[in-house]
Design a protein around this motif. Sequence first.
Motif, PDB file in Angstrom:
ATOM      1  N   ILE A  52     -92.244 -48.946   3.407  1.00 57.70           N
ATOM      2  CA  ILE A  52     -93.276 -47.911   3.448  1.00 57.70           C
ATOM      3  C   ILE A  52     -92.622 -46.652   4.000  1.00 57.70           C
ATOM      4  O   ILE A  52     -92.151 -46.624   5.130  1.00 57.70           O
ATOM      5  CB  ILE A  52     -94.463 -48.335   4.330  1.00 57.70           C
ATOM      6  N   ARG A  53     -92.579 -45.617   3.173  1.00 53.11           N
ATOM      7  CA  ARG A  53     -91.868 -44.396   3.516  1.00 53.11           C
ATOM      8  C   ARG A  53     -92.829 -43.296   3.950  1.00 53.11           C
ATOM      9  O   ARG A  53     -94.024 -43.353   3.682  1.00 53.11           O
ATOM     10  CB  ARG A  53     -91.084 -43.880   2.302  1.00 53.11           C
ATOM     11  N   LYS A  54     -92.254 -42.265   4.556  1.00 50.52           N
ATOM     12  CA  LYS A  54     -93.032 -41.067   4.859  1.00 50.52           C
ATOM     13  C   LYS A  54     -93.582 -40.475   3.565  1.00 50.52           C
ATOM     14  O   LYS A  54     -94.709 -39.973   3.529  1.00 50.52           O
ATOM     15  CB  LYS A  54     -92.169 -40.042   5.585  1.00 50.52           C
ATOM     16  N   ALA A  55     -92.793 -40.564   2.479  1.00 46.99           N
ATOM     17  CA  ALA A  55     -93.242 -40.036   1.184  1.00 46.99           C
ATOM     18  C   ALA A  55     -94.514 -40.730   0.714  1.00 46.99           C
ATOM     19  O   ALA A  55     -95.378 -40.107   0.082  1.00 46.99           O
ATOM     20  CB  ALA A  55     -92.136 -40.198   0.144  1.00 46.99           C
ATOM     21  N   ASP A  56     -94.645 -42.030   1.014  1.00 43.76           N
ATOM     22  CA  ASP A  56     -95.852 -42.758   0.623  1.00 43.76           C
ATOM     23  C   ASP A  56     -97.076 -42.210   1.353  1.00 43.76           C
ATOM     24  O   ASP A  56     -98.125 -41.963   0.752  1.00 43.76           O
ATOM     25  CB  ASP A  56     -95.690 -44.250   0.929  1.00 43.76           C
ATOM     26  N   LEU A  57     -96.944 -42.035   2.664  1.00 38.80           N
ATOM     27  CA  LEU A  57     -98.059 -41.506   3.452  1.00 38.80           C
ATOM     28  C   LEU A  57     -98.402 -40.084   3.016  1.00 38.80           C
ATOM     29  O   LEU A  57     -99.582 -39.725   2.901  1.00 38.80           O
ATOM     30  CB  LEU A  57     -97.710 -41.545   4.936  1.00 38.80           C
ATOM     31  N   ASP A  58     -97.373 -39.281   2.757  1.00 39.12           N
ATOM     32  CA  ASP A  58     -97.612 -37.910   2.301  1.00 39.12           C
ATOM     33  C   ASP A  58     -98.354 -37.908   0.969  1.00 39.12           C
ATOM     34  O   ASP A  58     -99.270 -37.105   0.753  1.00 39.12           O
ATOM     35  CB  ASP A  58     -96.286 -37.156   2.155  1.00 39.12           C
ATOM     36  N   ASN A  59     -97.959 -38.808   0.070  1.00 37.43           N
ATOM     37  CA  ASN A  59     -98.613 -38.886  -1.236  1.00 37.43           C
ATOM     38  C   ASN A  59    -100.093 -39.229  -1.108  1.00 37.43           C
ATOM     39  O   ASN A  59    -100.952 -38.613  -1.743  1.00 37.43           O
ATOM     40  CB  ASN A  59     -97.924 -39.945  -2.107  1.00 37.43           C
ATOM     41  N   VAL A  60    -100.386 -40.239  -0.297  1.00 37.40           N
ATOM     42  CA  VAL A  60    -101.777 -40.660  -0.130  1.00 37.40           C
ATOM     43  C   VAL A  60    -102.612 -39.514   0.428  1.00 37.40           C
ATOM     44  O   VAL A  60    -103.735 -39.257  -0.021  1.00 37.40           O
ATOM     45  CB  VAL A  60    -101.859 -41.894   0.793  1.00 37.40           C
ATOM     46  N   ARG A  61    -102.056 -38.806   1.382  1.00 36.07           N
ATOM     47  CA  ARG A  61    -102.798 -37.711   2.021  1.00 36.07           C
ATOM     48  C   ARG A  61    -103.041 -36.545   1.071  1.00 36.07           C
ATOM     49  O   ARG A  61    -103.988 -35.781   1.264  1.00 36.07           O
ATOM     50  CB  ARG A  61    -102.051 -37.250   3.271  1.00 36.07           C
ATOM     51  N   ARG A  62    -102.182 -36.407   0.048  1.00 33.40           N
ATOM     52  CA  ARG A  62    -102.419 -35.320  -0.912  1.00 33.40           C
ATOM     53  C   ARG A  62    -103.157 -35.801  -2.159  1.00 33.40           C
ATOM     54  O   ARG A  62    -103.271 -35.068  -3.137  1.00 33.40           O
ATOM     55  CB  ARG A  62    -101.110 -34.626  -1.280  1.00 33.40           C
TER      56      ARG A  62
END
Length: 222
Positions: A52-62
Motif C-alpha cells: 500500500i503506497r502513498k500513491a494509493d492513498l493520494d488516488n483515493v483522496r482525489r
Amino acid sequence: MTVVPIDQLRPVATVGRPPRFGGVDALLADATEEVLVMSTRAAAIAGPIGAIRKADLDNVRRGVRYRVLVPDPARTAPQLAAQLGALSLAGGTVRTVPDVPTDAIVVDRRIAVMPSDRGIAAFQLPSVVTTTVELFERVWSGAAPLNPSALPESTELTLRERHLLSLLFSGSTDESAAAQLDISVRTVRRTVADIMNRLGARSRFQAGAKAAERGWLLDLAG
C-alpha cells in the motif's frame, strides 16, 4: 507493444502533469477512474504489487475508485491491517478471501500489471486485461468486506475474547457464555462480530476454526 517491462512503459501525459517514464508508482499516479488490486501477500512486505503506497492513498483522496483483494490472514497482520484500514478510511474498499489466486493491478481497465518471466510487466492487450478483470470480479463477489472501524489496535485476542470464542466453539449458547463470563448477551454478540471481522470469518464456526489454527482457543476440559 502489448507487454513491456514495467520500468520501460511509455510516458503518459495527464492534465497538469508532464509525461514521464516509471514503474508501478507512475502508472498509479496516472489513474483517473479505477484501480483493482489482487495481492497474495498476507503481510506488509515491500514489493511492486501488494504494497500500500502513498500513491494509493493520494488516488483515493482525489476520487479514484479502489478495490483491493487480500488473503484473510492480512486482517491479523498488524502492519498490513493498519495500511488496509487507512486505505479503507480514505475511501477505498477492501475485501478478503482465504486464497487470492494471483498478484495483479489493473489501472483504469486498460493496463494489467502482473508477474511475468521478465519480472513485473504491464499487459496492454485487451484480452489479458479483460480476463484479469473477470477473475477479479469472480473472487470479489465471494469475498468478505473488511470493516476498518472494527480493526483493533492489536490483532491478538484478549484472554476474555479467547475464552468466549472457546466456549462458543465448544457448543455453548450465547446466553450460557454470557452467564459464565458475567457479561451481557449483547456484548457476546458484539464481540463475536468483531472477532469475525478481524479473522475474515464468514460464520462463527469458521471464526473458531481460524482461531484454532492460530492456537488462540483455550483448553476448557475439566
